[in-house]
Design a protein around this motif. Structure first.
Motif, short mmCIF file in Angstrom:
data_model
loop_
_atom_site.label_atom_id
_atom_site.label_comp_id
_atom_site.label_asym_id
_atom_site.label_seq_id
_atom_site.Cartn_x
_atom_site.Cartn_y
_atom_site.Cartn_z
N PRO B 425 0.80 -1.23 0.00
CA PRO B 425 0.00 0.00 0.00
C PRO B 425 0.84 1.28 0.00
CG PRO B 425 -0.03 -1.00 2.18
CD PRO B 425 0.73 -1.94 1.29
N ASN B 426 2.15 1.13 0.17
CA ASN B 426 3.00 2.33 0.20
C ASN B 426 3.77 2.54 -1.09
OD1 ASN B 426 2.35 2.96 2.93
ND2 ASN B 426 3.61 1.20 3.51
N LYS B 427 3.61 1.60 -2.03
CA LYS B 427 4.35 1.69 -3.28
C LYS B 427 3.81 2.82 -4.16
CE LYS B 427 7.55 -0.54 -5.54
NZ LYS B 427 8.83 -0.80 -4.85
N ASN B 428 4.67 3.69 -4.61
CA ASN B 428 4.23 4.69 -5.58
C ASN B 428 4.11 4.02 -6.94
OD1 ASN B 428 3.74 6.81 -7.27
ND2 ASN B 428 5.72 7.84 -6.93
N LEU B 429 2.88 3.76 -7.35
CA LEU B 429 2.65 2.97 -8.56
C LEU B 429 3.05 3.73 -9.82
CD1 LEU B 429 -0.75 1.38 -7.51
CD2 LEU B 429 1.46 0.23 -7.64
N MET B 430 3.22 5.04 -9.71
CA MET B 430 3.64 5.83 -10.88
C MET B 430 5.04 5.42 -11.32
SD MET B 430 1.08 7.54 -11.68
CE MET B 430 1.59 8.75 -12.90
N LEU B 431 5.81 4.86 -10.40
CA LEU B 431 7.17 4.47 -10.75
C LEU B 431 7.24 3.04 -11.29
CD1 LEU B 431 9.04 5.94 -7.62
CD2 LEU B 431 8.67 7.00 -9.86
N GLU B 432 6.10 2.32 -11.27
CA GLU B 432 6.11 0.93 -11.73
C GLU B 432 5.57 0.85 -13.16
OE1 GLU B 432 7.47 -1.39 -9.89
OE2 GLU B 432 7.85 0.15 -8.37
N LYS B 433 6.10 -0.13 -13.88
CA LYS B 433 5.65 -0.34 -15.25
C LYS B 433 5.07 -1.75 -15.37
CE LYS B 433 8.05 2.61 -18.48
NZ LYS B 433 9.48 2.96 -18.55
N ASP B 434 4.10 -1.90 -16.28
CA ASP B 434 3.57 -3.23 -16.55
C ASP B 434 4.50 -3.92 -17.54
OD1 ASP B 434 1.96 -5.41 -16.53
OD2 ASP B 434 0.35 -4.54 -17.74
N THR B 435 5.10 -5.01 -17.11
CA THR B 435 5.97 -5.79 -18.00
C THR B 435 5.62 -7.27 -17.84
OG1 THR B 435 7.65 -6.17 -16.32
CG2 THR B 435 7.87 -4.17 -17.64
N TRP B 436 6.36 -8.10 -18.56
CA TRP B 436 6.18 -9.55 -18.40
C TRP B 436 6.82 -10.04 -17.11
CZ3 TRP B 436 3.03 -12.34 -21.38
CH2 TRP B 436 2.69 -11.84 -22.63
N LYS B 437 7.64 -9.18 -16.53
CA LYS B 437 8.35 -9.61 -15.31
C LYS B 437 7.41 -9.66 -14.12
CE LYS B 437 12.56 -7.37 -16.41
NZ LYS B 437 13.15 -6.13 -16.01
N HIS B 438 7.83 -10.39 -13.10
CA HIS B 438 7.05 -10.48 -11.87
C HIS B 438 6.91 -9.10 -11.24
CE1 HIS B 438 5.72 -11.45 -7.91
NE2 HIS B 438 6.87 -11.13 -7.36
N LYS B 439 5.71 -8.79 -10.76
CA LYS B 439 5.49 -7.50 -10.10
C LYS B 439 5.83 -7.66 -8.62
CE LYS B 439 1.87 -6.15 -13.34
NZ LYS B 439 2.26 -7.16 -14.35
N SER B 440 6.98 -7.07 -8.25
CA SER B 440 7.48 -7.31 -6.89
C SER B 440 6.61 -6.67 -5.83
CB SER B 440 8.90 -6.78 -6.78
OG SER B 440 8.88 -5.40 -7.08
N TRP B 441 5.74 -5.75 -6.24
CA TRP B 441 4.89 -5.05 -5.26
C TRP B 441 3.61 -5.81 -4.92
CZ3 TRP B 441 0.72 -3.80 -8.37
CH2 TRP B 441 0.99 -3.65 -9.74
N ILE B 442 3.43 -6.96 -5.54
CA ILE B 442 2.30 -7.81 -5.13
C ILE B 442 2.71 -8.52 -3.84
CG2 ILE B 442 0.82 -9.74 -5.75
CD1 ILE B 442 1.30 -9.09 -8.67
N LEU B 443 1.86 -8.45 -2.82
CA LEU B 443 2.19 -9.10 -1.55
C LEU B 443 1.85 -10.58 -1.62
CD1 LEU B 443 0.81 -6.36 0.88
CD2 LEU B 443 3.20 -6.75 0.23
N ALA B 444 2.52 -11.36 -0.76
CA ALA B 444 2.29 -12.81 -0.77
C ALA B 444 0.89 -13.13 -0.26
CB ALA B 444 3.33 -13.49 0.10
N ASP B 445 0.34 -14.20 -0.77
CA ASP B 445 -0.98 -14.67 -0.38
C ASP B 445 -0.97 -15.10 1.09
OD1 ASP B 445 -3.45 -15.78 -0.16
OD2 ASP B 445 -2.98 -17.55 -1.36
#
Lengths: 369, 445
Positions: B425-445
């Motif tokens: 919830p603290n990640k500034n999403l403006m700095l993230e891009k949608d790629t094929w790579k794993h999105k590290s800002w997704i929290l574990a289940d």
């Protein structure tokens, strides 16, 4: 795989299925009734114990308001003014009980907006109201919803910048009297249409549409419940508090019930009504009872109730002695924390609730095999 | 090794190029065209052109397709009318080639407008439309190259098989979730309603659904089991059609699977259709010419593409294995993999936009920009959350917020479990891009 192998694997699968079936049956045998929920009974409860009484109650408050308005306009004096002000306060509180069922007769239909938009739009356009008073020319069916309804009436009869006698004095103007009476009459007509529709035919339509698909009564009730809850949070609190992106400060002029200083009483009542809808009255026959019958429901009830307690604490921390529009300019913190607690509860009332109950929120949603 | 790969491939290519009886394809084409016309008409009549495409202020784009935009309502109506006409062309065989190209382009375009409305069966339809563009005209001997029928059967088999394999997971088989949530909600269904509230029913449905999906394509291929299997197809899809809001999908599958029936079965059916009044005047069943059915398949380029397509279809759904974490939670590699009606998931996403100069942070009302359907889908899918965050950032920058930072508090419930934070919830999403790579800002289940 030859035929015998196929046969034997089929046999194996069938026996696994059989065992599972029996196991599942055994485990749940004593509680078979537990897994079914009588949605129709829930809808009957909402219709008969909540919705229809709320409309009737509000209507009779509006009738009281009308008699007070007639008395006041017949003989404007400070006593009759205070009477109509008191009556307005009772009516607006009563309206909170009825403001969340905006489907069917109270829903949007062509040019008609939902009932709260039709009768409780704020902020009021005071310039439009004064124009209509000045000219005596007005049409209560046009798009000027910000010049009629509860809060236009409020603007006419409350004004803290004027003394009581000054305010009474203003009603020597015939046009002002007739606009006030016309607004009250219009309010009464709108409420009566909705109430009459419920008591004549809509009630049976509502209780018999007992499915869970989009457009079912449960789905509509849920959707409007959430909309009302989020509306209270976003528009009655968020906007005046300046919590929208792009807003740079508190904007007290966006408060609901700006002129009567009754904003907080209304917000508090609105939340209590939301909680009551979720619980389903004293006997808890509403969404809460539904949750008790579904997988994962008990955990959600516990989470929701503990958050509701936090909201009550936040409400208790706010005093209704100073009007909200003044208080938020001095110390907005208690109001902001109320907004935060309400925000935290959104998921409990919204996504978690609908997911567990399995109601379809929108048409065309869902993927399929 | 006992298998000679080279000769296996050569033999396969020869087999695929062989002219075969076109009857199964012809009746498939008639049914498919009819259903597509019906589906497009239904879409228009339900008012979904406005609801889905023209009313929302913002559209979620497919990865790599952000250049696709919604055209105006009148153009969209034109496109849907074209789609209906093209579908009728597919059904009747009149202007088949032009129709198939039009249908593919129009249908795929409308699907690509907004990711919100992604459905596996729309993807399936797009793929079938794609192949219809290449499938040769039926020649005067009522023949068609074998690959034309093979590719449709292949696709159908893959849809079922992968849908079945996806059901082999703990929640589906051991917990009977999400059916334990979904079925009781339909306790008002005629006759079987009361049964649906029993947990045992959810188990039976879960296991039957898994076994059905895994095996049905093969049972349809095998002649002795075929009639029984097809009855199961009808019952299964009719039931899911009644239970769930899945639109025309049951009809599409009931219609498409007839391609598994034998040449003689189809010839009989077609004979009956031809006997109906007017059919012979309107429908084109085959070309009068001796079409060189082998032509396109004799190109090496086409053959390479054909094989690449098969491999892609087989492998692409497994890409999720390359991502860490629980697929159902992260949804990285979830789409385009025939995972249908597999989980009950819902979320509540609150977006915060912060002015990086003044530090003032505002809370977004999602419904100011999204319709209910968009908000619902966005609230639990990380790539859509990211897209919406970027939209908000750009929107509020234009509104005068300095270099907006956008973060989101997203609570998601999966299969009736208590909701949890989906992303940081603290990640500034403006700095993230949608790629094929794993999105590290997704929290574990």
């Amino acid at each position: 795989m030859n035929l015998t192998e196929i046969k034997s694997s089929l046999l194996r699968i069938t026996s696994i299925l059989l065992v599972l079936f029996v196991a599942a049956c055994e485990k749940n045998e004593p509680g078979i009734d537990d897994s079914s929920f009588d949605r129709k009974a829930m809808l009957e409860f909402y219709a008969d114990e909540m919705i229809v009484p709320a409309y009737s109650q509000t209507l009779s408050q509006i009738e009281d308001l009308q008699s007070k308005a007639q008395a006041f306009t017949a003989l404007p004096d400070s006593l009759s003014l205070i009477n109509i002000q008191q009556s307005w306060k009772s009516a607006i509180i009563s309206w909170q009980e009825a403001c969340a069922f905006n489907f069917g007769p109270a829903g949007e239909d062509g040019l008609r907006k939902s009932l709260p938009e039709e009768i409780a739009t704020f902020p009021v356009s005071t310039s439009k109201v004064e124009d209509f008073v000045g000219s005596g020319n007005f049409n209560l069916n046009d798009f000027n919803r910000d010049a009629r309804g509860f809060f236009a009436i409020e603007y006419l009869i409350f004004d803290e910048t004027r003394s009581i006698s000054e305010l009474v004095q203003r009603f020597s103007e015939e046009n002002r009297k007739s606009y006030l009476n016309a607004l009250v009459e219009n309010l009464k007509t709108r409420l009566m249409q909705v109430r009459d529709s419920w008591t004549s035919s809509y009630r049976s339509e509502f209780v018999n549409n007992a499915g869970t698909d989009a457009g079912s009564s449960t789905s509509m009730l849920y959707n409007e419940f959430v909309k009302s809850y989020e509306g209270a949070k976003n528009f009655k609190l968020g906007l005046p508090l300046g919590l929208r992106p792009g807003q740079t400060s508190v904007d007290a002029t966006l408060c609901e019930a700006l002129y009567s200083g009754y904003s907080f009483n209304i917000i508090k009542k609105h939340f209590e009504v939301m909680e009551n809808i979720w619980r389903g009255g004293e006997n808890e026959l509403g969404f809460r009872a539904y949750l008790k019958q579904v997988t994962g429901g008990d955990a959600l009830i516990a989470t929701t109730e503990s958050q509701i307690n936090l909201i009550h604490n936040a409400l208790d921390a706010i005093s209704d002695q100073t009007p909200m529009k003044d208080e938020i300019l001095i110390n907005a913190a208690p109001y902001i924390s109320l907004h935060t607690e309400l925000q935290k509860n959104t998921k409990n009332f919204k996504s978690d609730l609908s997911s567990l109950i399995g109601i379809a929120i929108t048409y065309s949603s869902g993927d399929g095999d | 090794m006992g298998i000679d790969v080279k000769s296996f491939i050569r033999n396969s290519f020869n087999k695929l190029a062989q002219p075969v009886n076109a009857a199964p394809f012809v009746s498939f084409r008639i049914v498919f065209g009819f259903l597509m016309a019906f589906s497009a008409l239904r879409f228009v009549l339900l008012g979904w052109i406005e609801d889905h495409y023209t009313e929302p202020l913002f559209h979620f784009h497919y990865y790599g397709f952000d250049w696709i935009h919604a055209v105006s309502a009148s153009w969209l109506y034109m496109i849907h009318i074209l789609m209906i006409l093209a579908s009728i062309g597919i059904m009747t065989g009149y202007l088949f080639r032009v129709s198939s190209i039009l249908l593919f382009l129009c249908f795929t375009y409308t699907e690509l407008i907004d990711l919100t409305y992604y459905l596996n069966h729309y993807y399936f339809v797009s793929l079938i439309c794609f192949w219809l563009m290449f499938i040769p005209t039926v020649d005067k001997h009522q023949k068609i190259p074998a690959w034309s029928i093979f590719i449709i059967k292949f696709q159908l088999t893959l849809v079922y098989l992968y849908a079945g394999l996806a059901k082999i997971n703990y929640d589906w088989l051991i917990e009977a979730l999400p059916l334990k949530i979904w079925l009781p909600a339909h306790d008002d269904l005629f006759l079987i309603g009361p049964l649906l509230t029993l947990p045992a029913t959810a188990y039976v449905f879960s296991w039957f659904g898994m076994l059905y999906d895994c095996s049905i394509a093969f049972l349809l291929m095998y002649k002795p089991t075929r009639p029984f299997a097809y009855i199961t197809v009808i019952v299964f899809h009719a039931l899911t059609g009644f239970l769930f809001q899945i639109g025309v999908f049951p009809l599409v599958m009931i219609g498409a699977t007839i391609i598994f029936f034998s040449d003689t079965w189809h010839e009989n059916i077609l004979k009956r259709i031809k006997a109906l009044p007017l059919i012979k005047e309107v429908f084109v069943f085959s070309s009068s010419r001796d079409v060189k059915t082998k032509s396109i398949f004799s190109f090496a380029l086409f053959k390479t593409f054909f094989v690449a397509y098969l491999l892609f279809q087989i492998l692409f759904p497994w890409r999720y294995l390359l991502y860490p974490g629980n697929l159902f939670w992260t949804e990285e590699g979830y789409r385009f993999s025939w995972r249908v009606m597999l989980m009950e998931k819902a979320g509540d996403a609150t977006f915060y936009v912060k002015d990086s100069k003044t530090g003032r942070e505002g809370i977004v009302d999602n419904r100011e920009f999204l319709n209910a359907h968009q908000e619902k889908q966005m609230s639990f899918q990380p790539d859509m959350i990211l897209q919406f965050a970027h939209f908000l950032g750009e929107h509020y920058q234009r509104k005068g917020v300095n270099q907006p930072e956008v973060r989101a508090e997203v609570y998601v419930t999966l299969n009736a479990r208590p909701s949890k934070l989906l992303i940081d919830p603290n990640k500034n999403l403006m700095l993230e891009k949608d790629t094929w790579k794993h999105k590290s800002w997704i929290l574990a289940d």
